[in-house]
Design an enzyme around this catalytic site. Structure first.
Site, mmCIF file in Angstrom:
data_model
loop_
_atom_site.group_PDB
_atom_site.id
_atom_site.type_symbol
_atom_site.label_atom_id
_atom_site.label_comp_id
_atom_site.label_asym_id
_atom_site.label_seq_id
_atom_site.Cartn_x
_atom_site.Cartn_y
_atom_site.Cartn_z
ATOM 1 N N LYS A 187 0.828 -1.226 0.000
ATOM 2 C CA LYS A 187 0.000 0.000 0.000
ATOM 3 C C LYS A 187 0.854 1.264 0.000
ATOM 4 O O LYS A 187 0.650 2.157 -0.823
ATOM 5 C CB LYS A 187 -0.914 -0.006 1.229
ATOM 6 N N ASN A 188 1.817 1.331 0.909
ATOM 7 C CA ASN A 188 2.546 2.593 1.055
ATOM 8 C C ASN A 188 3.489 2.870 -0.114
ATOM 9 O O ASN A 188 3.875 4.009 -0.331
ATOM 10 C CB ASN A 188 3.293 2.638 2.392
ATOM 11 N N CYS B 172 -4.899 8.330 8.896
ATOM 12 C CA CYS B 172 -5.171 7.836 10.250
ATOM 13 C C CYS B 172 -4.830 8.906 11.281
ATOM 14 O O CYS B 172 -3.867 9.649 11.119
ATOM 15 C CB CYS B 172 -4.309 6.604 10.536
ATOM 16 N N ARG C 243 0.472 15.212 13.033
ATOM 17 C CA ARG C 243 1.217 14.687 11.881
ATOM 18 C C ARG C 243 1.709 15.864 11.035
ATOM 19 O O ARG C 243 1.154 16.163 9.975
ATOM 20 C CB ARG C 243 0.326 13.729 11.061
ATOM 21 N N ASP D 89 3.589 0.420 12.308
ATOM 22 C CA ASP D 89 2.335 -0.055 11.714
ATOM 23 C C ASP D 89 2.014 -1.500 12.109
ATOM 24 O O ASP D 89 0.957 -2.025 11.752
ATOM 25 C CB ASP D 89 2.377 0.074 10.178
ATOM 26 N N ARG E 130 -9.134 0.359 3.725
ATOM 27 C CA ARG E 130 -8.199 1.314 3.119
ATOM 28 C C ARG E 130 -6.884 0.621 2.783
ATOM 29 O O ARG E 130 -6.147 1.077 1.897
ATOM 30 C CB ARG E 130 -7.887 2.447 4.116
HETATM 31 C C1 UD1 Z 1 4.298 6.692 6.749
HETATM 32 C C2 UD1 Z 1 3.248 5.611 6.566
HETATM 33 C C3 UD1 Z 1 2.625 5.256 7.907
HETATM 34 C C4 UD1 Z 1 3.718 4.881 8.911
HETATM 35 C C5 UD1 Z 1 4.802 5.947 8.964
HETATM 36 C C6 UD1 Z 1 5.980 5.533 9.823
HETATM 37 C C7 UD1 Z 1 2.451 6.135 4.347
HETATM 38 C C8 UD1 Z 1 1.328 6.623 3.495
HETATM 39 N N1 UD1 Z 1 2.240 6.136 5.664
HETATM 40 O O1 UD1 Z 1 3.629 7.835 7.249
HETATM 41 O O2 UD1 Z 1 1.752 4.167 7.714
HETATM 42 O O3 UD1 Z 1 3.140 4.756 10.202
HETATM 43 O O4 UD1 Z 1 5.307 6.220 7.653
HETATM 44 O O5 UD1 Z 1 6.539 4.347 9.357
HETATM 45 O O6 UD1 Z 1 3.486 5.734 3.855
HETATM 46 N N2 UD1 Z 1 7.278 14.057 11.166
HETATM 47 C C9 UD1 Z 1 7.580 15.373 11.467
HETATM 48 N N3 UD1 Z 1 7.632 16.259 10.427
HETATM 49 C C10 UD1 Z 1 7.408 15.885 9.128
HETATM 50 C C11 UD1 Z 1 7.113 14.530 8.844
HETATM 51 C C12 UD1 Z 1 7.056 13.637 9.889
HETATM 52 O O7 UD1 Z 1 7.777 15.737 12.616
HETATM 53 O O8 UD1 Z 1 7.486 16.738 8.251
HETATM 54 C C13 UD1 Z 1 7.220 13.080 12.274
HETATM 55 C C14 UD1 Z 1 5.837 12.447 12.447
HETATM 56 O O9 UD1 Z 1 5.007 13.259 13.262
HETATM 57 C C15 UD1 Z 1 6.186 11.117 13.065
HETATM 58 C C16 UD1 Z 1 7.540 10.760 12.413
HETATM 59 O O10 UD1 Z 1 8.052 11.976 11.911
HETATM 60 O O11 UD1 Z 1 6.354 11.268 14.444
HETATM 61 C C17 UD1 Z 1 7.455 9.763 11.278
HETATM 62 O O12 UD1 Z 1 6.540 10.225 10.307
HETATM 63 P P1 UD1 Z 1 6.651 9.807 8.766
HETATM 64 O O13 UD1 Z 1 7.706 8.778 8.599
HETATM 65 O O14 UD1 Z 1 6.735 11.054 7.955
HETATM 66 O O15 UD1 Z 1 5.240 9.141 8.514
HETATM 67 P P2 UD1 Z 1 4.349 9.237 7.218
HETATM 68 O O16 UD1 Z 1 5.219 9.306 6.012
HETATM 69 O O17 UD1 Z 1 3.297 10.265 7.382
#
Ligand code: UD1
Length: 429
Positions: A22-23, A117, A122, A306, A398
Site C-alpha cells: 500500500k505505502n 489515520c 502529523r 504499523d 483502506r
Molecule cells: C508513513 C506511513 C505510515 C507509517 C509511517 C511511519 C504512508 C502513506 N504512511 O507515514 O503508515 O506509520 O510512515 O513508518 O506511507 N514528522 C515530522 N515532520 C514531518 C514529517 C514527519 O515531525 O514533516 C514526524 C511524524 O510526526 C512522526 C515521524 O516523523 O512522528 C514519522 O513520520 P513519517 O515517517 O513522515 O510518517 P508518514 O510518512 O506520514
C-alpha cells in the site's frame, strides 16, 4: 455502516498470498505525474486508498486505465491543473505526494493538508523544509499547501531533523527533475522508499543510495514511461503472521520478501512463534501462551509502528508482563480501550503500554479507529472465544485487499455485514 462478524478461537491453516505494498502504491501512483507519457504499474493492491489516489490523478487530467485487477496504466500527458481536488486530497495522507510530484514536473502545486489515520499530530514541516531548500516558495493557508518554483528547482543538500518516510519520498519526487544534485541526509530506509526510487529510476531518474540514510538524486531533464511491479506489502504480511500466531495453526505466507520482515520475524520468534523462512514465503506455526516480550517501534529496520497494535494483541496472549514503547507516533494507543472490551489488561502511560497477559480474550463489539488498529481487532477476534463484531471496517479496507476472503480461505469464520441504518443508529446510541 459495515462490520465484520468473527467467530473466533479456530486455528488458521493453509496459504495466503500477500498483495502489493500500500505505502509504495500510494507514492508510485502520484510519482507517475513526473512522466510526460504512460506508466504501467503492476501488483497494485485492490484497496480504497489506491482507488482514492487514482481518482485524485483522474481529477487533475491523468488518463487512468485499469488493465486488470492489479495493473493500471496512467497517462500523464494531458495534466490540466496543478491543484489537487480538496475533497479527495484531505481524505488521504499520501495526497501530500502530489506536492512533490507536481512541483517537480510543473514547478507549481496546490494540495489540501493531508488526512489519513489519526495517530496524533502529523506535521509536514520536513517536506516543506525540503521543498524550500530546493528553491520553492511554500505557503500554508486555508487548509491548502501551495508550493511554487517559477524559476525551477535547484539541487541542494537537505538534512531531515526527523526520520520521515513521507518527507524522504516527497523530496525525491521534487528533486528528480531539478537542476543538479540533491542529497537527502538522515533519510528514511523503509522498503517502499527503495521501491519508489526503483520506480523513478526505471522511468529515467538517477537516484542512488535509497535504502541507506543518504540518498543522492542527480536531476535529469526528462522521464519516460515504462512498466514497474510494486513490492509485496510488509505490513499486510506481518498482519497475517500475527493472525496465524494468535489463532494458532499453520499458515504459509506467500509472495513476500523475507528480508523486509526480519524485524517482525525476530520479535515473533522471541514470543515463541515458530517461523520457517523460504525464498519468498514464511511458514508460521504457533502454540499458546506466548513468551512475554518488550517491543520498541522505530523507523526501518526497527520494529514497524504499523505492526504495533497487532503485536500488542499477541502480547495480550503472553504469559507475564510485556512492554511496548511507541517510538514513532505521539498517539497510537487509541485501540487499547477496544481491546480492553475483549478482556485485555493494558495500561498506557504516554508512549508506553504495559500489557499483562491474559489466558483468553473474549469476543465483544469493538470499533476500528484506524487502519492498523482495525487489523489488530480482527487478529484479536480470530483468537478470542465467542463472537467479535468489528465496526467501522472502512478503515481496514483502506489498506487490506480482500481480508475477509483471505482469512476465510484459511478457515476463519468471518463475515462482512452491511448493517441496516436503523441497527447502526441504535448501536451508536
Ligand atoms: C508513513 C506511513 C505510515 C507509517 C509511517 C511511519 C504512508 C502513506 N504512511 O507515514 O503508515 O506509520 O510512515 O513508518 O506511507 N514528522 C515530522 N515532520 C514531518 C514529517 C514527519 O515531525 O514533516 C514526524 C511524524 O510526526 C512522526 C515521524 O516523523 O512522528 C514519522 O513520520 P513519517 O515517517 O513522515 O510518517 P508518514 O510518512 O506520514
Amino acid at each position: 455502516m459495515t462490520e465484520y462478524v468473527i467467530y473466533g478461537n479456530r486455528p488458521l491453516k493453509g496459504e495466503v498470498s500477500i498483495s502489493g505494498a500500500k505505502n509504495a502504491a500510494v507514492a508510485i501512483i502520484p510519482a507517475a505525474l513526473l512522466v510526460n507519457g504512460k506508466s504501467r504499474i503492476d501488483n497494485i493492491p485492490e484497496i480504497s486508498d489506491v482507488s482514492l489516489m487514482l481518482d485524485i490523478l483522474r481529477r487533475v487530467g491523468a488518463d487512468v486505465r485499469l488493465i486488470n485487477r492489479s495493473c493500471v496504466e496512467i497517462d500523464c500527458s494531458n495534466i490540466y491543473t496543478t491543484k489537487a481536488p480538496y475533497d479527495l486530497a484531505r481524505m488521504i495522507r499520501a495526497s501530500y505526494y502530489m506536492l512533490g510530484a507536481m512541483l517537480g514536473r510543473f514547478r507549481s502545486a496546490q494540495v489540501a493538508l493531508p488526512g489519513g489515520c489519526d495517530l496524533g499530530v502529523r506535521p509536514i514541516d520536513q517536506h516543506i523544509k525540503g521543498f524550500k531548500a530546493l528553491g520553492a516558495n511554500v505557503d500554508v493557508q486555508s487548509g491548502f499547501v501551495t508550493a511554487e518554483a517559477p524559476d525551477g528547482l535547484c539541487g541542494t543538500s537537505v538534512y531531515l531533523d526527523i526520520v520521515s518516510v513521507g518527507a524522504t519520498i516527497n523530496i525525491m519526487l521534487a528533486a528528480v527533475l531539478a537542476e543538479g544534485m540533491t542529497v537527502i541526509e538522515n533519510a528514511a530506509k523503509e522498503p517502499h522508499i527503495v521501491d519508489v526510487a526503483n520506480f523513478l529510476n526505471s522511468m529515467g531518474a538517477n537516484i542512488i543510495g535509497a535504502g541507506t540514510d543518504v540518498i543522492k538524486i542527480r536531476g535529469v531533464k526528462k522521464m519516460t514511461g515504462g512498466c514497474y511491479t510494486i513490492i509485496p506489502d510488509q505490513i499486510e504480511a506481518g498482519t497475517y503472521m500475527a493472525a496465524a500466531a494468535a489463532a494458532t495453526g499453520e499458515v504459509l505466507i506467500k509472495n513476500i520478501i523475507p528480508k523486509h520482515l526480519e524485524c517482525i520475524t525476530a520479535k515473533l520468534t522471541e514470543m515463541g512463534v515458530e517461523i520457517t523462512e523460504y525464498d519468498d514465503s514464511l511458514l508460521v506455526r504457533s502454540r499458546l501462551p506466548f513468551t512475554k516480550t518488550n517491543i520498541k517501534t522505530l523507523p526501518y529496520p526497527g520494529f514497524p509502528t504499523d505492526m504495533q497494535p497487532q503485536a500488542a494483541v499477541l502480547l495480550c496472549l503472553a504469559e507475564g508482563t510485556s512492554m511496548i514503547t511507541e517510538g514513532v507516533w505521539e498517539n497510537r494507543y487509541r485501540y487499547v480501550d477496544e481491546l480492553k472490551r475483549m478482556g485485555a489488561q493494558i495500561q498506557v502511560d504516554g508512549k508506553v503500554a504495559v500489557i499483562e497477559g491474559v489466558k483468553k480474550l473474549l469476543g465483544a463489539p469493538v470499533r476500528a479507529c484506524d487502519l492498523r488498529a482495525g487489523a489488530a481487532l480482527v487478529v484479536a477476534g480470530l483468537a478470542a472465544d465467542g463472537v467479535t463484531e468489528v465496526e467501522d471496517v472502512s478503515h481496514i479496507e483502506r489498506g487490506y485487499e480482500n481480508i475477509v476472503e483471505k482469512l476465510s480461505r484459511l478457515g476463519a469464520q468471518i463475515t462482512r455485514m452491511q448493517m441496516p441504518d436503523g441497527k447502526a443508529l441504535a448501536k451508536a446510541r
